[in-house]
Design a protein around this motif. Structure first.
Motif, PDB file in Angstrom:
ATOM      1  N   MET A   1       0.822  -1.210   0.000  1.00 40.67           N
ATOM      2  CA  MET A   1       0.000   0.000   0.000  1.00 40.67           C
ATOM      3  C   MET A   1       0.859   1.264   0.000  1.00 40.67           C
ATOM      4  O   MET A   1       0.567   2.229  -0.669  1.00 40.67           O
ATOM      5  CB  MET A   1      -0.920   0.025   1.225  1.00 40.67           C
ATOM      6  CG  MET A   1      -2.112  -0.926   1.134  1.00 40.67           C
ATOM      7  SD  MET A   1      -3.365  -0.375  -0.033  1.00 40.67           S
ATOM      8  CE  MET A   1      -4.272   0.800   0.975  1.00 40.67           C
ATOM      9  N   ARG A   7       2.956   8.040   4.416  1.00 41.83           N
ATOM     10  CA  ARG A   7       1.504   8.211   4.429  1.00 41.83           C
ATOM     11  C   ARG A   7       1.105   9.083   5.605  1.00 41.83           C
ATOM     12  O   ARG A   7       1.548   8.884   6.719  1.00 41.83           O
ATOM     13  CB  ARG A   7       0.832   6.843   4.509  1.00 41.83           C
ATOM     14  CG  ARG A   7       1.057   6.048   3.236  1.00 41.83           C
ATOM     15  CD  ARG A   7       0.722   4.586   3.488  1.00 41.83           C
ATOM     16  NE  ARG A   7      -0.653   4.440   3.917  1.00 41.83           N
ATOM     17  CZ  ARG A   7      -1.671   4.398   3.062  1.00 41.83           C
ATOM     18  NH1 ARG A   7      -1.459   4.523   1.787  1.00 41.83           N
ATOM     19  NH2 ARG A   7      -2.889   4.250   3.498  1.00 41.83           N
ATOM     20  N   ALA A  12      -5.787  15.803   7.013  1.00 41.62           N
ATOM     21  CA  ALA A  12      -6.904  16.159   6.146  1.00 41.62           C
ATOM     22  C   ALA A  12      -6.732  17.569   5.592  1.00 41.62           C
ATOM     23  O   ALA A  12      -7.092  17.843   4.445  1.00 41.62           O
ATOM     24  CB  ALA A  12      -8.217  16.042   6.908  1.00 41.62           C
ATOM     25  N   TYR A  15      -4.241  17.547   2.735  1.00 42.59           N
ATOM     26  CA  TYR A  15      -4.865  16.954   1.549  1.00 42.59           C
ATOM     27  C   TYR A  15      -5.777  17.965   0.867  1.00 42.59           C
ATOM     28  O   TYR A  15      -5.727  18.146  -0.352  1.00 42.59           O
ATOM     29  CB  TYR A  15      -5.656  15.710   1.959  1.00 42.59           C
ATOM     30  CG  TYR A  15      -6.515  15.162   0.843  1.00 42.59           C
ATOM     31  CD1 TYR A  15      -5.934  14.476  -0.216  1.00 42.59           C
ATOM     32  CD2 TYR A  15      -7.896  15.346   0.835  1.00 42.59           C
ATOM     33  CE1 TYR A  15      -6.704  13.981  -1.250  1.00 42.59           C
ATOM     34  CE2 TYR A  15      -8.673  14.864  -0.194  1.00 42.59           C
ATOM     35  CZ  TYR A  15      -8.073  14.176  -1.232  1.00 42.59           C
ATOM     36  OH  TYR A  15      -8.843  13.703  -2.267  1.00 42.59           O
ATOM     37  N   ASN A  80      -5.687  11.333  -8.148  1.00 46.37           N
ATOM     38  CA  ASN A  80      -5.409   9.954  -7.742  1.00 46.37           C
ATOM     39  C   ASN A  80      -4.063   9.877  -7.048  1.00 46.37           C
ATOM     40  O   ASN A  80      -3.888   9.169  -6.053  1.00 46.37           O
ATOM     41  CB  ASN A  80      -5.401   9.030  -8.966  1.00 46.37           C
ATOM     42  CG  ASN A  80      -6.818   8.696  -9.396  1.00 46.37           C
ATOM     43  OD1 ASN A  80      -7.772   8.895  -8.641  1.00 46.37           O
ATOM     44  ND2 ASN A  80      -6.959   8.206 -10.610  1.00 46.37           N
ATOM     45  N   ASP A  83      -4.404  11.522  -3.647  1.00 40.82           N
ATOM     46  CA  ASP A  83      -5.166  10.609  -2.785  1.00 40.82           C
ATOM     47  C   ASP A  83      -4.238   9.576  -2.159  1.00 40.82           C
ATOM     48  O   ASP A  83      -4.292   9.301  -0.954  1.00 40.82           O
ATOM     49  CB  ASP A  83      -6.229   9.852  -3.605  1.00 40.82           C
ATOM     50  CG  ASP A  83      -7.418  10.737  -3.977  1.00 40.82           C
ATOM     51  OD1 ASP A  83      -7.461  11.877  -3.501  1.00 40.82           O
ATOM     52  OD2 ASP A  83      -8.273  10.273  -4.744  1.00 40.82           O
ATOM     53  N   GLY A  87      -2.942   8.982   1.627  1.00 38.70           N
ATOM     54  CA  GLY A  87      -3.582   7.786   2.149  1.00 38.70           C
ATOM     55  C   GLY A  87      -5.087   7.880   2.286  1.00 38.70           C
ATOM     56  O   GLY A  87      -5.662   7.328   3.223  1.00 38.70           O
ATOM     57  N   VAL A  88      -5.748   8.618   1.371  1.00 36.13           N
ATOM     58  CA  VAL A  88      -7.215   8.709   1.466  1.00 36.13           C
ATOM     59  C   VAL A  88      -7.877   8.055   0.251  1.00 36.13           C
ATOM     60  O   VAL A  88      -9.052   8.261  -0.010  1.00 36.13           O
ATOM     61  CB  VAL A  88      -7.695  10.173   1.586  1.00 36.13           C
ATOM     62  CG1 VAL A  88      -7.230  10.786   2.882  1.00 36.13           C
ATOM     63  CG2 VAL A  88      -7.217  10.994   0.406  1.00 36.13           C
ATOM     64  N   GLU A  89      -7.082   7.266  -0.527  1.00 34.24           N
ATOM     65  CA  GLU A  89      -7.663   6.634  -1.714  1.00 34.24           C
ATOM     66  C   GLU A  89      -8.703   5.602  -1.311  1.00 34.24           C
ATOM     67  O   GLU A  89      -8.694   5.108  -0.178  1.00 34.24           O
ATOM     68  CB  GLU A  89      -6.563   6.009  -2.577  1.00 34.24           C
ATOM     69  CG  GLU A  89      -6.028   4.658  -2.072  1.00 34.24           C
ATOM     70  CD  GLU A  89      -4.920   4.816  -1.041  1.00 34.24           C
ATOM     71  OE1 GLU A  89      -4.833   5.888  -0.402  1.00 34.24           O
ATOM     72  OE2 GLU A  89      -4.158   3.859  -0.852  1.00 34.24           O
ATOM     73  N   GLU A  90      -9.567   5.273  -2.256  1.00 40.41           N
ATOM     74  CA  GLU A  90     -10.619   4.301  -1.953  1.00 40.41           C
ATOM     75  C   GLU A  90     -10.035   2.904  -1.917  1.00 40.41           C
ATOM     76  O   GLU A  90      -9.074   2.608  -2.604  1.00 40.41           O
ATOM     77  CB  GLU A  90     -11.700   4.385  -3.030  1.00 40.41           C
ATOM     78  CG  GLU A  90     -12.428   5.700  -2.984  1.00 40.41           C
ATOM     79  CD  GLU A  90     -12.913   6.113  -4.345  1.00 40.41           C
ATOM     80  OE1 GLU A  90     -14.114   5.975  -4.582  1.00 40.41           O
ATOM     81  OE2 GLU A  90     -12.106   6.550  -5.159  1.00 40.41           O
ATOM     82  N   ASP A  91     -10.653   2.040  -1.095  1.00 40.33           N
ATOM     83  CA  ASP A  91     -10.120   0.685  -1.036  1.00 40.33           C
ATOM     84  C   ASP A  91     -10.760  -0.189  -2.100  1.00 40.33           C
ATOM     85  O   ASP A  91     -11.768   0.121  -2.638  1.00 40.33           O
ATOM     86  CB  ASP A  91     -10.392   0.076   0.350  1.00 40.33           C
ATOM     87  CG  ASP A  91     -11.081   1.062   1.275  1.00 40.33           C
ATOM     88  OD1 ASP A  91     -10.440   1.598   2.188  1.00 40.33           O
ATOM     89  OD2 ASP A  91     -12.285   1.320   1.033  1.00 40.33           O
TER      90      ASP A  91
END
Lengths: 91, 593
Positions: A1, A7, A12, A15, A80, A83, A87-91
């Protein structure tokens, strides 16, 4: 990851600032090609001839649309990356 | 094969395809009905968004507008595409993360206010209904021209097809139908354009042909067009009107179209259907790819059609030459005269058709007979795209394809608008405002029922258009720009805007924009009640009513900020919600509304 850049899942604010910077940059280009090159700055661009007319006309009818396209895909790619960095990307 | 049967075959075939897709993709749950189960691939969604967005106006009217106003019409090209940049950057990812089904749902929840939700429903319904009337009228016109049935019969057939696939399939059915409609639409638009570009410039790509050499003159196509227009006294095709007010109005009109595009609910709800936040960003890009294929072709279609018309009427050039004899005019002149959209009148009785600008300064050498005024008395720009295959003498199947494409454009947009209206009513009025305890299956019945009612209302308005259908587009864009777009943007980008601020902002934007449009176009569009002429010179502040939406938006922002600053701060749980919306992670779990 992990992507090696460190990360910062709790950052927030960082970001959101990175996001706003990207948006503002893209919007400046967005305004420059349409309101700028195609309308307000057209008299300046009229010295550059293209296909029987001038560069400002090309921006008004085609150039700005092409730049809009590049902008959206650039934004999607850049976000992307941001993100993942935060470390806020979608899983 | 007879042209009539060709039309019947291709249009009928396309309708059967849409219905088959609807049966295959029927919706079983509210999530499928409102948001297609959020399982649409971004490329598929982009294609559906493109069909949803490109209305009868884009398909039928835009090239004609460009052909007759040249550079000035660029406002439509930039405005209707630039809005997608705003959607991708400012709205799509956050609204997808929030996971709502409708636009008023987001506004109502973010501003924790029932009034905000209801104002949003009101704006959505006004904007969408005014827009749908134009689509339904377009369906009627296309039918009566190509299938030789009455306007009303055509409208009923179109409405029945929309009714079937929209009520049955909801967003899921509409999405896949729109993909098919996009394919029909894009072929119908580009095939004739490619033929024409090859004939005129030898370049198969119309967008490049526009800036290439015109084979008949050996000069660039646009230079030839400008010269021909100058000889006949018309204003230049590519030149900019440098008057400050003209430049200002073009600027503001382009901006209003961009903000309006980003605020039109039927486009926004399409971004709720993709699985992830990153897909929502990408999906806006794909939508613009598919839109650009048509929008980069449209300026070529406009310029080439204008040149073709000039060459048809003045076959030997404009210098010391004769105009065409009326008996020798191509067949499409007669075909379109019967529709009342094209009119010729031999004013000097010499049996020839002289087309020039009697108010301009035509070159002195124009023609050899006495001129008694422009004899092409009526040329409705709307016929340009539909007549284009005939103008360029293309085969019959291309004519039928263009007819099917025009209908695909009108039907796909109508379906998207009807879905936006019905979901706002079943979800925001019935479920969220009147009866929160309603079951999922009962809500689905309400959704289908309000869709059915919306189709009936749209059909009635299409049959009895209130006489202002063309002008209402300004109203739809103005309202979307002045109310929905600012509310959504402030909802995401400001934590400080509260319920009172949002509602005051939206109401200010709405009232200001509607009143300004009514002052120039008549109260409720009733002729004779307008206070100012709808021209640049006659307008209040010199700004045309079509360009006023961006000021409505500005007022909305200002009022919302000022009022919010003087009233109670946003509650902490709402602030937490905003923080959450700003971060992509966890979009999957936000879908359980």
């Amino acid at each position: 990851m992990s992507d090696g850049t460190g990360r910062r899942p709790s950052d927030a604010t960082g970001y959101w600032k990175a996001n706003i910077r990207t948006i503002v940059g893209c919007l400046i280009v967005w305004a420059l090609v349409s309101f700028g090159f195609a309308i307000l700055l057209r008299p300046i661009l009229s010295v550059i001839p293209i296909g029987g007319t001038d560069l400002g006309f090309w921006f008004a009818q085609q150039g700005s649309i092409l730049v809009f396209l590049v902008l959206i895909f650039f934004y999607a790619w850049r976000m992307n990356k941001i993100d993942r960095e935060y470390g806020v990307e979608e899983d | 094969m007879d042209q009539y049967y060709l039309n019947l075959l291709i249009i009928g075939g396309s309708f059967l395809l849409y219905i088959a897709i609807a049966i295959w993709a029927r919706a079983g749950t509210t999530s499928e009905f409102y948001a297609a189960g959020r399982g649409i691939h971004p490329v598929t969604n982009g294609m559906a968004t493109a069909a949803d967005w490109m209305s009868a106006a884009s398909f039928i009217s835009m090239a004609g507008l460009i052909a007759f106003s040249g550079y000035t019409a660029s406002a439509y090209l930039m405005g209707w595409t630039g809005g997608y940049v705003l959607l991708a950057l400012l709205l799509a990812p956050y609204l997808r993360k929030f996971g709502s089904f409708t636009v008023p749902e987001f506004i109502g929840d973010r501003f924790y206010s029932r009034s905000a939700r209801l104002v949003a429903v009101l704006c959505l319904v006004i904007a969408s209904i005014t827009y749908v009337i134009g689509q339904m009228t377009g369906v009627g016109v296309a039918f009566s021209r190509f299938l030789q049935v009455s306007n009303s019969t055509g409208l009923f057939i179109g409405a029945a097809v929309v009714f079937f696939y929209a009520v049955l399939g909801g967003m899921k059915g509409i999405t896949y139908t729109q993909v098919a409609q996009y394919v029909v639409l894009v072929f119908a638009y580009t095939v004739p354009a490619i033929f024409i570009s090859l004939q005129l410039t030898g370049n198969p790509i119309p967008g490049l042909g526009l800036f290439s050499t015109y084979e008949n003159s050996g000069e660039p196509l646009l230079a030839t067009l400008n010269q021909t227009l100058a000889d006949l006294g018309f204003s230049s095709y590519t030149a900019q009107d440098g008057a400050p007010l003209a430049v200002l109005n073009m600027f503001l009109f382009t901006l209003t179209l961009m903000i309006g595009t980003a605020g039109l609910p039927h486009v926004i709800i399409r971004f709720f259907t993709v699985p992830k936040v990153s897909d929502a960003r990408l999906s806006a890009g794909w939508a613009l790819v598919f839109i650009a294929i048509v929008y980069l072709t449209a300026p070529a279609v406009g310029a080439m059609a204008r040149l073709n018309i000039m060459d048809t009427i003045w076959p030997n050039g404009t210098q010391n030459a004769e105009a065409i004899e009326i008996d020798e005019l191509p067949a499409w002149f007669e075909n379109w005269q019967t529709t009342g959209l094209l009119g010729i009148e031999d004013k000097n009785g010499d049996g020839r058709l002289q087309y020039y600008d009697e108010n301009g300064t035509p070159s002195e050498t124009l023609g050899t007979t006495e001129l008694a005024g422009n004899e092409l008395v009526l040329f409705n720009p709307d016929i340009l795209v539909l007549a284009n295959p005939e103008i360029a003498q293309l085969p019959g199947w291309v004519i039928a394809l263009v007819a099917a494409g025009g209908m695909a454009a009108a039907l796909s947009t109508a379906a998207g608008l009807l879905l936006a209206i019905s979901s706002a009513i079943s979800h925001d009025l019935v479920k969220r405002s009147i009866n929160p305890n309603i079951s999922d299956s009962a809500e689905l019945w309400w959704a289908r029922g309000s869709m059915a009612v919306a189709v009936v209302v749209a059909t009635y308005l299409g049959l009895n258009p209130p006489g202002f259908a063309a002008q209402t587009v300004a109203l739809a864009f103005g309202i979307a720009a002045a109310t929905i777009f600012p509310a959504l943007v402030m909802g995401v980008f400001s934590r400080r805007i509260n319920n009172v601020g949002a509602v005051s902002g939206m109401l200010t934007g709405l009232v200001f924009t509607v009143v300004y449009i009514f002052l120039h176009k008549g109260w409720f569009f009733i002729p004779g009640t307008e206070s100012f002429p709808d021209t640049i010179e006659g307008s209040l502040f010199g700004i045309q009513s079509t360009a006023i939406g961006c000021f409505g938006a500005l007022l909305n922002f200002v009022v919302a900020f000022v009022v919010s600053g003087r009233t109670a701060d946003t509650p902490d749980e709402v602030k937490a919600m905003i923080e959450n919306v700003r971060i992509p992670r966890g979009a999957g779990s936000a879908t359980g509304h």
